[in-house]
Write a protein that holds these residues in place. Structure first.
Motif, PDB file in Angstrom:
ATOM      1  N   LYS A 202       0.827  -1.204   0.000  1.00 16.08           N
ATOM      2  CA  LYS A 202       0.000   0.000   0.000  1.00 16.08           C
ATOM      3  C   LYS A 202       0.864   1.257   0.000  1.00 16.08           C
ATOM      4  O   LYS A 202       0.525   2.255  -0.640  1.00 16.08           O
ATOM      5  N   GLY A 203       2.001   1.197   0.678  1.00 20.56           N
ATOM      6  CA  GLY A 203       2.872   2.358   0.760  1.00 20.56           C
ATOM      7  C   GLY A 203       3.740   2.574  -0.451  1.00 20.56           C
ATOM      8  O   GLY A 203       4.272   3.678  -0.640  1.00 20.56           O
ATOM      9  N   THR A 204       3.915   1.537  -1.277  1.00 21.68           N
ATOM     10  CA  THR A 204       4.773   1.655  -2.461  1.00 21.68           C
ATOM     11  C   THR A 204       3.944   1.636  -3.754  1.00 21.68           C
ATOM     12  O   THR A 204       3.721   2.673  -4.375  1.00 21.68           O
ATOM     13  N   LEU A 205       3.475   0.450  -4.143  1.00 20.63           N
ATOM     14  CA  LEU A 205       2.667   0.350  -5.358  1.00 20.63           C
ATOM     15  C   LEU A 205       1.368   1.138  -5.228  1.00 20.63           C
ATOM     16  O   LEU A 205       0.887   1.732  -6.199  1.00 20.63           O
ATOM     17  N   GLY A 206       0.818   1.147  -4.012  1.00 23.74           N
ATOM     18  CA  GLY A 206      -0.405   1.910  -3.793  1.00 23.74           C
ATOM     19  C   GLY A 206      -0.191   3.398  -3.997  1.00 23.74           C
ATOM     20  O   GLY A 206      -1.015   4.087  -4.606  1.00 23.74           O
ATOM     21  N   ALA A 207       0.918   3.894  -3.478  1.00 24.38           N
ATOM     22  CA  ALA A 207       1.228   5.314  -3.650  1.00 24.38           C
ATOM     23  C   ALA A 207       1.429   5.650  -5.125  1.00 24.38           C
ATOM     24  O   ALA A 207       1.005   6.712  -5.599  1.00 24.38           O
ATOM     25  N   LEU A 208       2.070   4.733  -5.866  1.00 19.96           N
ATOM     26  CA  LEU A 208       2.265   4.949  -7.296  1.00 19.96           C
ATOM     27  C   LEU A 208       0.924   4.982  -8.032  1.00 19.96           C
ATOM     28  O   LEU A 208       0.681   5.843  -8.882  1.00 19.96           O
ATOM     29  N   ALA A 209       0.034   4.045  -7.682  1.00 20.18           N
ATOM     30  CA  ALA A 209      -1.283   4.002  -8.321  1.00 20.18           C
ATOM     31  C   ALA A 209      -2.081   5.270  -8.032  1.00 20.18           C
ATOM     32  O   ALA A 209      -2.764   5.807  -8.910  1.00 20.18           O
ATOM     33  N   ARG A 210      -1.995   5.750  -6.804  1.00 20.60           N
ATOM     34  CA  ARG A 210      -2.701   6.992  -6.466  1.00 20.60           C
ATOM     35  C   ARG A 210      -2.161   8.169  -7.260  1.00 20.60           C
ATOM     36  O   ARG A 210      -2.907   9.046  -7.695  1.00 20.60           O
ATOM     37  N   THR A 211      -0.844   8.186  -7.467  1.00 17.32           N
ATOM     38  CA  THR A 211      -0.220   9.288  -8.205  1.00 17.32           C
ATOM     39  C   THR A 211      -0.592   9.257  -9.677  1.00 17.32           C
ATOM     40  O   THR A 211      -0.888  10.299 -10.279  1.00 17.32           O
ATOM     41  N   VAL A 212      -0.593   8.069 -10.271  1.00 14.77           N
ATOM     42  CA  VAL A 212      -0.850   7.943 -11.710  1.00 14.77           C
ATOM     43  C   VAL A 212      -2.329   8.091 -12.039  1.00 14.77           C
ATOM     44  O   VAL A 212      -2.701   8.833 -12.962  1.00 14.77           O
ATOM     45  N   TRP A 213      -3.187   7.405 -11.300  1.00 13.80           N
ATOM     46  CA  TRP A 213      -4.621   7.376 -11.663  1.00 13.80           C
ATOM     47  C   TRP A 213      -5.481   8.335 -10.834  1.00 13.80           C
ATOM     48  O   TRP A 213      -6.593   8.636 -11.244  1.00 13.80           O
ATOM     49  N   ARG A 214      -5.006   8.781  -9.697  1.00 14.74           N
ATOM     50  CA  ARG A 214      -5.735   9.750  -8.875  1.00 14.74           C
ATOM     51  C   ARG A 214      -7.217   9.371  -8.726  1.00 14.74           C
ATOM     52  O   ARG A 214      -8.109  10.100  -9.176  1.00 14.74           O
ATOM     53  N   PRO A 215      -7.495   8.235  -8.130  1.00 10.52           N
ATOM     54  CA  PRO A 215      -8.893   7.803  -8.008  1.00 10.52           C
ATOM     55  C   PRO A 215      -9.717   8.766  -7.151  1.00 10.52           C
ATOM     56  O   PRO A 215      -9.224   9.334  -6.174  1.00 10.52           O
ATOM     57  N   THR A 216     -10.960   8.944  -7.554  1.00  4.63           N
ATOM     58  CA  THR A 216     -11.897   9.753  -6.787  1.00  4.63           C
ATOM     59  C   THR A 216     -12.622   8.848  -5.801  1.00  4.63           C
ATOM     60  O   THR A 216     -13.266   7.874  -6.206  1.00  4.63           O
ATOM     61  N   VAL A 217     -12.514   9.146  -4.519  1.00  2.00           N
ATOM     62  CA  VAL A 217     -13.087   8.305  -3.467  1.00  2.00           C
ATOM     63  C   VAL A 217     -14.115   9.108  -2.677  1.00  2.00           C
ATOM     64  O   VAL A 217     -13.811  10.192  -2.190  1.00  2.00           O
ATOM     65  N   THR A 218     -15.327   8.567  -2.573  1.00  2.00           N
ATOM     66  CA  THR A 218     -16.376   9.230  -1.804  1.00  2.00           C
ATOM     67  C   THR A 218     -17.084   8.208  -0.908  1.00  2.00           C
ATOM     68  O   THR A 218     -17.051   7.013  -1.170  1.00  2.00           O
ATOM     69  N   GLY A 219     -17.708   8.708   0.130  1.00  2.00           N
ATOM     70  CA  GLY A 219     -18.500   7.861   1.010  1.00  2.00           C
ATOM     71  C   GLY A 219     -17.721   7.169   2.108  1.00  2.00           C
ATOM     72  O   GLY A 219     -18.261   6.263   2.762  1.00  2.00           O
ATOM     73  N   LEU A 220     -16.483   7.577   2.355  1.00  2.00           N
ATOM     74  CA  LEU A 220     -15.693   6.904   3.392  1.00  2.00           C
ATOM     75  C   LEU A 220     -16.328   7.041   4.778  1.00  2.00           C
ATOM     76  O   LEU A 220     -16.034   6.246   5.676  1.00  2.00           O
ATOM     77  N   GLU A 221     -17.200   8.024   4.941  1.00  2.00           N
ATOM     78  CA  GLU A 221     -17.866   8.180   6.237  1.00  2.00           C
ATOM     79  C   GLU A 221     -18.779   6.995   6.559  1.00  2.00           C
ATOM     80  O   GLU A 221     -19.178   6.805   7.713  1.00  2.00           O
ATOM     81  N   HIS A 222     -19.102   6.185   5.556  1.00  2.00           N
ATOM     82  CA  HIS A 222     -19.954   5.022   5.785  1.00  2.00           C
ATOM     83  C   HIS A 222     -19.181   3.817   6.321  1.00  2.00           C
ATOM     84  O   HIS A 222     -19.792   2.839   6.759  1.00  2.00           O
TER      85      HIS A 222
END
Length: 219
Positions: A12-32
Motif C-alpha cells: 500500500k505504501g509503495t505500489l499503492g502510492a504509485l497508483a494513487r499518483t498515476v490514476w488519482r482515483p476519486t473516493v467518496t462515502g468513506l464516512e460510511h
C-alpha cells in the motif's frame, strides 16, 4: 481490530502510492465505513485492479476472499502467487461451493467479529462485459453469521486501465464510492431472506455505478 499484514502495508505504501499518483482515483462515502468494527464490503467487479484501488482507497486493512487457485497452483508462478496472497492476508475460497466454502466462512467470521473488514464480490467473478450481474448470496450469509453490516461499494473505470488487446496500463478515471451500511444481522435468517438482501445489495451497487443490470450469474 485486526492487525495489518506487513506485506499489505508495504504494498500500500509503495505500489499503492504509485497508483494513487498515476490514476488519482476519486473516493467518496468513506464516512460510511465503520472506524473500528467489522463489516463486509461488497463491490462490483470489473477488473483485477479492483482489489488494488479498493485497498488504497480504504484507510483500514481489508481482508479479501481470493479464489483457491491462487493458493494451490503448482510451479514457480504458482508459488509466487501463493506467497503474495498469503502475505496480504487473503482467504482462499472455492467458487464451486461445498465444504470449501464453509472453510472460507470459518476463516472470515473471526476476522469480522474481531472488528476487521472482509471484501466479497457478490457477482462471484469479474463482469465479462462491464455490466452488473446477479449476486450470489455468500456475502449476505457471511455478514449475517458474523453479525456485521454490509457496505455496498461502486467501482468504475478499472476495466479501462488495461482493455482487451493492450499490453500496458492506460490512464483512466477511477471512482470508488462507498454506500450506506445495510444491516442484515437478525434480518436475514433463511434462503429467501438471503436472496432478498443480496438483490438489495446489487440494487445499491447499481445506484452507485449506473451499470446495466443482467438478471443472470456472470460466468
Amino acid at each position: 481490530m485486526t492487525r495489518t499484514p506487513p506485506l499489505y502495508a508495504l504494498t500500500k505504501g509503495t505500489l499503492g502510492a504509485l497508483a494513487r499518483t498515476v490514476w488519482r482515483p476519486t473516493v467518496t462515502g468513506l464516512e460510511h465505513l465503520p472506524r473500528d468494527t467489522g463489516a463486509v464490503l461488497c463491490p462490483n467487479h470489473l477488473a483485477i485492479a479492483d482489489q488494488i484501488f479498493l485497498g488504497i482507497s480504504t484507510p483500514r486493512h481489508i481482508t479479501f476472499w481470493a479464489k483457491a487457485e491462487y493458493f494451490n497452483t503448482p510451479g514457480l508462478r504458482g508459488g509466487l502467487n501463493r506467497r503474495v496472497v498469503s502475505g496480504m492476508g487473503a482467504i482462499p475460497v472455492e467458487r464451486a461451493g461445498g465444504r470449501a466454502v464453509l472453510d472460507a466462512f470459518a476463516s472470515a467470521v473471526p476476522v469480522l467479529r474481531s472488528g476487521g473488514l472482509v471484501t466479497v464480490f457478490p457477482e462471484g467473478t469479474r463482469s465479462p462485459d462491464g455490466r452488473l450481474y446477479r449476486g450470489r448470496t455468500g456475502a449476505v450469509r457471511l455478514a449475517a453469521q458474523a453479525g456485521v453490516p454490509i457496505i455496498p461499494v461502486g467501482i468504475t473505470g478499472t476495466d479501462r486501465i488495461r482493455p482487451p488487446g493492450s499490453r500496458l496500463p492506460r490512464p483512466a478515471p477511477i471512482t470508488i464510492t462507498f454506500g450506506p451500511a445495510l444491516p442484515v444481522a437478525g434480518l436475514a435468517t433463511g434462503p429467501r431472506d438471503f436472496r432478498a438482501h443480496t438483490d438489495e445489495v446489487i440494487r445499491r451497487i447499481q445506484a452507485l455505478t449506473g451499470q446495466e443490470y443482467v438478471p443472470a450469474y456472470a460466468r
